[in-house]
Design a protein around this motif. Structure first.
Motif, short mmCIF file in Angstrom:
data_model
loop_
_atom_site.label_atom_id
_atom_site.label_comp_id
_atom_site.label_asym_id
_atom_site.label_seq_id
_atom_site.Cartn_x
_atom_site.Cartn_y
_atom_site.Cartn_z
N HIS A 85 -20.24 6.49 -0.25
CA HIS A 85 -20.04 7.23 1.00
C HIS A 85 -20.86 8.52 0.99
O HIS A 85 -21.45 8.90 1.99
N ARG A 86 -20.89 9.18 -0.16
CA ARG A 86 -21.69 10.41 -0.27
C ARG A 86 -23.16 10.11 -0.01
O ARG A 86 -23.84 10.84 0.74
N MET A 118 -12.10 3.35 -5.93
CA MET A 118 -12.16 4.66 -5.25
C MET A 118 -13.41 5.43 -5.65
O MET A 118 -14.04 6.10 -4.84
N VAL A 123 -11.63 11.44 2.74
CA VAL A 123 -11.79 10.58 3.92
C VAL A 123 -10.53 9.74 4.19
O VAL A 123 -10.10 9.61 5.33
N VAL A 124 -9.94 9.18 3.14
CA VAL A 124 -8.80 8.28 3.36
C VAL A 124 -7.52 8.74 2.67
O VAL A 124 -6.54 7.99 2.58
N GLY A 176 -4.08 11.27 2.00
CA GLY A 176 -2.94 11.58 2.87
C GLY A 176 -2.02 10.38 2.97
O GLY A 176 -2.28 9.32 2.41
N GLY A 233 -1.08 11.55 -2.47
CA GLY A 233 -1.20 13.00 -2.54
C GLY A 233 -2.58 13.41 -2.99
O GLY A 233 -3.43 12.58 -3.27
N ARG A 237 -12.51 12.46 -5.35
CA ARG A 237 -12.17 13.48 -4.36
C ARG A 237 -12.82 13.18 -3.01
O ARG A 237 -12.22 13.40 -1.95
N ASP A 238 -14.07 12.74 -3.05
CA ASP A 238 -14.76 12.40 -1.80
C ASP A 238 -14.00 11.32 -1.05
O ASP A 238 -13.82 11.38 0.16
N THR A 239 -13.57 10.31 -1.79
CA THR A 239 -12.82 9.22 -1.17
C THR A 239 -11.52 9.74 -0.56
O THR A 239 -11.17 9.41 0.58
N LEU A 240 -10.82 10.57 -1.33
CA LEU A 240 -9.55 11.11 -0.84
C LEU A 240 -9.75 12.03 0.37
O LEU A 240 -8.88 12.10 1.24
N LEU A 272 0.99 4.30 -2.73
CA LEU A 272 0.85 5.70 -2.34
C LEU A 272 2.06 6.53 -2.77
O LEU A 272 1.94 7.72 -3.07
N LEU A 286 -14.74 4.77 10.53
CA LEU A 286 -13.95 3.67 9.98
C LEU A 286 -13.16 2.92 11.05
O LEU A 286 -12.77 1.77 10.85
N ASN A 297 -15.02 9.50 10.87
CA ASN A 297 -15.67 9.03 9.65
C ASN A 297 -16.20 7.60 9.77
O ASN A 297 -16.54 6.98 8.77
N LEU A 324 -4.65 5.05 4.71
CA LEU A 324 -4.81 3.74 4.06
C LEU A 324 -3.82 2.73 4.63
O LEU A 324 -4.10 1.53 4.68
N TRP A 343 -16.45 3.83 -4.05
CA TRP A 343 -16.54 4.10 -2.62
C TRP A 343 -17.00 5.53 -2.37
O TRP A 343 -17.84 5.78 -1.51
N GLY A 344 -16.46 6.46 -3.12
CA GLY A 344 -16.84 7.87 -2.98
C GLY A 344 -18.33 8.07 -3.21
O GLY A 344 -19.00 8.81 -2.49
N VAL A 401 0.84 -1.20 0.00
CA VAL A 401 0.00 0.00 0.00
C VAL A 401 0.88 1.26 0.00
O VAL A 401 0.61 2.23 -0.71
N VAL A 431 -6.94 12.06 -8.94
CA VAL A 431 -7.96 12.90 -9.58
C VAL A 431 -7.57 13.17 -11.04
O VAL A 431 -8.40 13.05 -11.95
#
Lengths: 113, 113
Positions: free
Chosen positions: A107-108, A100, B23-24, B26, A26, B18-21, A21, B69, B67, B30, A103-104, A17, A31
């Motif tokens: 989650h929204r 991703m 939350v998780v 950085g 970042g 973006r929504d996923t990022l 990353l 998790l 969040n 993860l 999931w987004g 992982v 995106v």
């Protein structure tokens, strides 16, 4: 013995992982890749569409190019334009990008309800 | 019409990623979730295992908890210990975590060859 195996497996998955990353971590890279999946873009288009300053965009694209995920083509237009597109290797990231995105979306829905 | 549809689809997928990022994203979240998948941990264990300072770890765990998790349990030991574990909701991230892990593994193989 089981504990040792688990510990090793944990280290391995943590490393994997982290490796991912290092390449696509970042705020911007995933995106940018998501946007480029819908087609190649000029530098300015990307900058406007993602809302990212030229300086940061340039650095992010350079790193993506260095890792073989994005290609850069200079077009002999007047004025010269530079186009960015996904490479075939970037397709290996489809699973990550799809996951991703899904999931987004879920989650929204969850936090809005 | 097609262009408009594509444009809308692109905006939607960009938003979802973006929504996923948010939350998780950085450097750490993860990785922390990946470690916690192999079992709950005490604060100090996590800090040592991931190589993250207590101050940053505390902030990251707080955000993951916020969040939904990660769960935080204070154990009535002497001295008191605090245990962190994944919540059932974190299982919705399995696909993301698995995909990231697999990609990291294949990418390492690719660049080492």
């Amino acid at each position: 013995m089981d504990t040792i195996l688990t510990h090793e497996a944990c280290k391995r998955s943590q490393l994997a992982v982290r490796d991912t990353l290092d390449v696509v971590g970042g705020k911007w890279k995933l995106v940018l890749l998501t946007v480029l999946r819908t087609g190649k873009r000029r530098f300015r288009e990307l900058s406007r569409e993602v809302g990212i300053t030229p300086r940061i965009l340039s650095k992010e694209l350079q790193e993506l190019e260095m890792n073989g995920l994005v290609s850069r083509t200079v077009c002999e237009t007047k004025p010269i334009t530079v186009e960015y597109a996904l490479t075939p290797y970037s397709e290996t990231l489809s699973e990550v990008l799809d996951a991703m995105q899904r999931w987004g979306e879920q989650h929204r829905k969850k936090i809005i309800v």
